[in-house]
Design a protein around this motif. Sequence first.
Motif, PDB file in Angstrom:
ATOM      1  N   GLY A  61      37.606 -15.806  -4.219  1.00 17.58           N
ATOM      2  CA  GLY A  61      38.069 -16.148  -5.551  1.00 17.58           C
ATOM      3  C   GLY A  61      39.490 -16.642  -5.691  1.00 17.58           C
ATOM      4  O   GLY A  61      39.930 -16.942  -6.789  1.00 17.58           O
ATOM      5  N   LEU A  62      40.263 -16.776  -4.588  1.00 14.72           N
ATOM      6  CA  LEU A  62      41.667 -17.149  -4.717  1.00 14.72           C
ATOM      7  C   LEU A  62      42.187 -17.945  -3.519  1.00 14.72           C
ATOM      8  O   LEU A  62      42.051 -17.519  -2.372  1.00 14.72           O
ATOM      9  CB  LEU A  62      42.517 -15.881  -4.890  1.00 14.72           C
ATOM     10  CG  LEU A  62      43.962 -16.075  -5.290  1.00 14.72           C
ATOM     11  CD1 LEU A  62      44.079 -16.697  -6.673  1.00 14.72           C
ATOM     12  CD2 LEU A  62      44.681 -14.742  -5.252  1.00 14.72           C
ATOM     13  N   GLN A  93      48.844 -20.355  -6.786  1.00 15.09           N
ATOM     14  CA  GLN A  93      47.542 -19.724  -6.610  1.00 15.09           C
ATOM     15  C   GLN A  93      46.533 -20.419  -7.505  1.00 15.09           C
ATOM     16  O   GLN A  93      46.816 -20.718  -8.665  1.00 15.09           O
ATOM     17  CB  GLN A  93      47.604 -18.231  -6.926  1.00 15.09           C
ATOM     18  CG  GLN A  93      48.458 -17.485  -5.911  1.00 15.09           C
ATOM     19  CD  GLN A  93      48.407 -15.996  -6.093  1.00 15.09           C
ATOM     20  OE1 GLN A  93      48.544 -15.505  -7.200  1.00 15.09           O
ATOM     21  NE2 GLN A  93      48.211 -15.269  -4.997  1.00 15.09           N
ATOM     22  N   ALA A  95      42.359 -20.337  -8.651  1.00 23.65           N
ATOM     23  CA  ALA A  95      41.093 -19.595  -8.655  1.00 23.65           C
ATOM     24  C   ALA A  95      40.009 -20.428  -7.977  1.00 23.65           C
ATOM     25  O   ALA A  95      39.919 -21.636  -8.184  1.00 23.65           O
ATOM     26  CB  ALA A  95      40.684 -19.267 -10.088  1.00 23.65           C
ATOM     27  N   SER A  97      35.828 -20.876  -6.906  1.00 21.82           N
ATOM     28  CA  SER A  97      34.448 -20.575  -7.263  1.00 21.82           C
ATOM     29  C   SER A  97      33.797 -19.811  -6.111  1.00 21.82           C
ATOM     30  O   SER A  97      34.218 -19.916  -4.955  1.00 21.82           O
ATOM     31  CB  SER A  97      33.701 -21.891  -7.509  1.00 21.82           C
ATOM     32  OG  SER A  97      32.331 -21.682  -7.541  1.00 21.82           O
TER      33      SER A  97
END
Length: 165
Positions: A61-62, A93, A95, A97
């Motif tokens: 996720g990051l 940073q 996000a 998927s």
Amino acid sequence: MMLFDTFKELDRISSAFFSGLPESALSSAPVNVYRDEDHYVVEADLPGFDPSSIDVSAEAGLLTIRAERDASREDRGEQWLVRERSSAHVVRQIALSDEVDLDAIAADYRDGVLNVTLPVRADALPRKVAVAFGSSGSTPQALGSGSAEQEGVDPKAQPAHSVAS
């Protein structure tokens, strides 16, 4: 007669006051993020950074991009006329998927731009689904398997939602 410009004077005073202070210790790199078929691409502007100082990491996720630029140098007694380049520490940073394949991420730094390629997992890619049709008592055929005349379809007919004119 000379008019006093309050805003111009305020700008001059604040510029003089803040000019001696270093830039923010932590800044952010501008990025472009887009999807190109089976992968995402992140382009981050990092001009003047040594490639060995750039760190790209990814976890569920990051995506994290870190870079450092050290513009300090040993003072050799020169008289500076202009000294605008400063050291910088960048952290950005983004996000991610769940469909990104974390094990296949690649990064390339060229001409001050970091390109990070984030492939989409094969099981998350869209799939073409064949539509079957058939008449009573016969075996269904996949759409497009016969000619338009054999299927009883007018070959000049336009689909219900078409962009063609």
